[in-house]
Motif scaffolding. Sequence first.
Motif, PDB file in Angstrom:
ATOM      1  N   SER A  65     -91.027  -7.086  19.349  1.00  0.00           N
ATOM      2  CA  SER A  65     -90.067  -7.857  20.134  1.00  0.00           C
ATOM      3  C   SER A  65     -90.191  -9.346  19.850  1.00  0.00           C
ATOM      4  O   SER A  65     -91.200  -9.813  19.320  1.00  0.00           O
ATOM      5  N   SER A 115     -95.422  -5.181  28.010  1.00  0.00           N
ATOM      6  CA  SER A 115     -95.216  -3.747  27.760  1.00  0.00           C
ATOM      7  C   SER A 115     -94.391  -3.125  28.873  1.00  0.00           C
ATOM      8  O   SER A 115     -93.488  -2.321  28.604  1.00  0.00           O
ATOM      9  N   ALA A 140     -85.935  -6.366  21.601  1.00  0.00           N
ATOM     10  CA  ALA A 140     -86.980  -5.541  20.996  1.00  0.00           C
ATOM     11  C   ALA A 140     -86.329  -4.503  20.091  1.00  0.00           C
ATOM     12  O   ALA A 140     -85.127  -4.240  20.189  1.00  0.00           O
ATOM     13  N   VAL A 180     -84.358  -7.217  26.334  1.00  0.00           N
ATOM     14  CA  VAL A 180     -85.526  -7.133  27.212  1.00  0.00           C
ATOM     15  C   VAL A 180     -85.332  -8.100  28.371  1.00  0.00           C
ATOM     16  O   VAL A 180     -84.932  -9.250  28.166  1.00  0.00           O
ATOM     17  N   LEU A 197     -90.864  -4.163  28.328  1.00  0.00           N
ATOM     18  CA  LEU A 197     -90.273  -3.404  27.220  1.00  0.00           C
ATOM     19  C   LEU A 197     -89.871  -2.009  27.673  1.00  0.00           C
ATOM     20  O   LEU A 197     -88.748  -1.555  27.400  1.00  0.00           O
ATOM     21  N   TYR A 206     -86.009  -0.799  28.143  1.00  0.00           N
ATOM     22  CA  TYR A 206     -85.525   0.279  27.284  1.00  0.00           C
ATOM     23  C   TYR A 206     -84.862   1.361  28.141  1.00  0.00           C
ATOM     24  O   TYR A 206     -83.765   1.831  27.827  1.00  0.00           O
TER      25      TYR A 206
END
Length: 160
Positions: A58, A20, A151, A140, A23, A27
């Motif tokens: 993802s 997480s 993702a 990612v 990610l 992002y």
Amino acid sequence: MSTFRAELPPGLWERWISHSADLLNSYHKATGRDLMPRGGGAHAEAERLLAAPFVVVSHGTEADPILNYGNRVALALWEMSPMQLIATPSRLTAEAPLREAREQFLAQAARDGFVHGYEGVRISATGRRFHIANATIWNVTDNAGHPAGQAATFARWTFL
């Protein structure tokens, strides 16, 4: 959330906490924006990402990439358990005739860092078809900056 975590095999929740963070950080690096409000540490952010009202999904870097994360909305939309999801090749989320277009967008994201505005038809594990719109696909990386997959996120879909 604890009931959901209890259903996960040993170690998966811990991997998803770390993933997480990858990610969210990737992002932000790719788009210059935050996917969701940040703060409270990796565990709290992982909980919020899992419960977010939009899809986050993802896959890894395998030759035939395997899904490695899906938040609750993604799991519900694709009608999969976490264990089914992490055993599914990413390509199987699209019907065979539509996979080439999907691959073109993934290649563009790989080249440019991210793609926004993607749309296409996807298929759930039970064969339910749905159209996604205004998706963002991004590369990612892990906390050391090494490639960790791609993702996608989107908040709009229509069942067909």
